[in-house]
Design a protein around this motif. Sequence first.
Motif, short mmCIF file in Angstrom:
data_model
loop_
_atom_site.label_atom_id
_atom_site.label_comp_id
_atom_site.label_asym_id
_atom_site.label_seq_id
_atom_site.Cartn_x
_atom_site.Cartn_y
_atom_site.Cartn_z
N GLN A 28 0.82 -1.21 0.00
CA GLN A 28 0.00 0.00 0.00
C GLN A 28 0.86 1.25 0.00
O GLN A 28 0.53 2.25 -0.66
CB GLN A 28 -0.94 -0.01 1.21
CG GLN A 28 -1.94 1.14 1.20
CD GLN A 28 -2.99 1.01 2.29
OE1 GLN A 28 -2.89 0.15 3.16
NE2 GLN A 28 -3.99 1.87 2.25
N ASN A 85 2.04 4.23 -3.58
CA ASN A 85 1.85 5.68 -3.42
C ASN A 85 3.17 6.45 -3.40
O ASN A 85 3.15 7.67 -3.25
CB ASN A 85 1.05 5.96 -2.14
CG ASN A 85 -0.40 5.54 -2.26
OD1 ASN A 85 -1.10 6.02 -3.15
ND2 ASN A 85 -0.86 4.66 -1.40
N LEU A 105 -4.60 -5.27 -4.97
CA LEU A 105 -5.62 -4.59 -4.15
C LEU A 105 -5.20 -3.15 -3.87
O LEU A 105 -6.02 -2.23 -3.91
CB LEU A 105 -5.83 -5.35 -2.84
CG LEU A 105 -6.66 -6.63 -2.95
CD1 LEU A 105 -6.44 -7.51 -1.72
CD2 LEU A 105 -8.14 -6.31 -3.09
N ALA A 106 -3.90 -2.95 -3.58
CA ALA A 106 -3.40 -1.60 -3.34
C ALA A 106 -3.48 -0.75 -4.59
O ALA A 106 -3.83 0.44 -4.54
CB ALA A 106 -1.97 -1.66 -2.82
N ALA A 118 -5.67 -1.10 -7.04
CA ALA A 118 -7.07 -0.77 -7.27
C ALA A 118 -7.52 0.37 -6.36
O ALA A 118 -8.27 1.26 -6.78
CB ALA A 118 -7.94 -2.01 -7.04
N ALA A 119 -7.05 0.34 -5.11
CA ALA A 119 -7.42 1.40 -4.17
C ALA A 119 -6.80 2.74 -4.56
O ALA A 119 -7.40 3.80 -4.38
CB ALA A 119 -7.00 1.01 -2.76
N ALA A 120 -5.58 2.70 -5.12
CA ALA A 120 -4.89 3.94 -5.51
C ALA A 120 -5.51 4.56 -6.76
O ALA A 120 -5.38 5.76 -7.00
CB ALA A 120 -3.42 3.65 -5.74
N ASP A 121 -6.15 3.75 -7.60
CA ASP A 121 -6.81 4.21 -8.82
C ASP A 121 -5.87 5.03 -9.69
O ASP A 121 -6.08 6.21 -9.96
CB ASP A 121 -8.08 5.02 -8.49
CG ASP A 121 -8.93 5.24 -9.74
OD1 ASP A 121 -8.66 4.58 -10.76
OD2 ASP A 121 -9.85 6.06 -9.70
N LEU A 157 -14.21 -7.43 1.68
CA LEU A 157 -13.53 -6.17 1.94
C LEU A 157 -14.30 -5.34 2.96
O LEU A 157 -13.70 -4.63 3.78
CB LEU A 157 -13.35 -5.38 0.64
CG LEU A 157 -12.42 -6.03 -0.40
CD1 LEU A 157 -12.48 -5.27 -1.72
CD2 LEU A 157 -10.99 -6.10 0.11
N GLY A 183 -11.48 -5.74 5.22
CA GLY A 183 -10.50 -5.01 4.44
C GLY A 183 -9.67 -5.94 3.58
O GLY A 183 -9.94 -7.15 3.47
N PRO A 184 -8.61 -5.42 2.94
CA PRO A 184 -7.80 -6.21 2.01
C PRO A 184 -7.23 -7.50 2.60
O PRO A 184 -7.04 -8.48 1.87
CB PRO A 184 -6.66 -5.24 1.62
CG PRO A 184 -7.25 -3.89 1.82
CD PRO A 184 -8.16 -4.02 2.99
#
Length: 436
Positions: A81, A85, A109-110, A112-115, A395, A399-400
């Motif tokens: 994660q 970033n 998963l990270a 996808a969350a960061a988009d 989720l 969560g992840p």
Amino acid sequence: MTSSPATPLTDASEGRFAGRRVLAIGTYDSFVKTAAMIGRRFEAEGASLKLAALAASAGQLSLRQLRAGGVHETVPIVAAQRLVNERLFRDAHVVIAVVDGGRARELFLALAAADLSREPSRPIVAVASPGVVLADHLAGFMSRAPADLVCFNTESDLALYQAAAAEIGVDDTNGIVTGLLGLDHAPRPAPQGRPSVVFFEQPVIPARRMQRLHILGELTALARRFPDADIAIKLRHARDETAHHNARFHLEDLAREVFARGGRPDNLTFTHEPASELLERASLAVTVSSTVAIEAMARGVPTRIISDFGVSEALGTGFFVGSGCLAPMASLTPHMPETVDRDWLAARSGASPDAEALLSRCVGLLQGQDGLGAALPLRSLVPAYGSPDWLAFALGRAGPIALHAPHLIEKPKLGAGLVAAMAKRLRQVRRFTPRG
């Protein structure tokens, strides 16, 4: 195992990846080593290369392990994660990920969350394997399915992925066959000096104490039968080091029991030398099912796969059916001939790595993104990771971690503490700079 370096261009600044940045990431030693070797193929065509590791467990890398794998750069260890970033990741044009299934799910998963699709551009993510795939084929393939490119060792591995993908609706156009990209398949010169038998250990294959005692006993008997030969036991990791799977019964500990009945033969030794150096002088390579067997076969080293415990998927010996190399330990000698079936080696083992499919597909994806002027869409986690309803439920509940490490939240009483400890550890960043 080390690989022959990619042939450099006359002028790397004119290569297909001139001006591009590549980040190679792994988890444990063999993973980081393979990622670095793949990254150097891009570097040979003009790219700048950086290395990193995804946080997996305490002490997952040592300086000795990195040096043995030919890695001398700084290797930051970062949670997925946090990594996605950081500029280290976001500034890369290509990310090569050689990670285990759990870390692959964590990474995607990270992502996808960061988009990252909202960015002007994003890294092209390619995943590869550090060795032969002996177990959990489909689980591993689907863990990596959200990557832009998934490198397969063999045509049969790709066909299995495509068949499973067709059943549930996964887009399989990201699959390519590259062979074992971390493999050195260059023929070796004829060995000089004393005959040398090298046994390449695996930490949990075989897993039983009695089986491992048997192996040590047979190697000791071999050393006594052939006092004019060197018998070396290549350990997977030292007692204070970590690998993807840690040895439950370390061979050096078991050796005390074996040698108590007659001492250690002078010509029997334990070693941490790199596998590639041991293969240079080996007259015979022996293992249960290690990837190093494929490298030995490819390089012309007589190789035997231990058949004392039968043939099974659990031992990985099933992978070598058709190789012509299975043999009981009692039959081993330092002067055994090559017996590998070359048709099996070419078609079933991944012993002829070719990075061109990976390189050319990355070029195409990068050019497509450049032409678009925007980040390429990320591949969906659905249905490779499950249905939309399942992902929303899992989720939402935990969560992840519910998808990449569900066993940690299902342990009674200890679950919350383990999750908290894992979260704290994954926030840590450590850096290793090997020095000669």
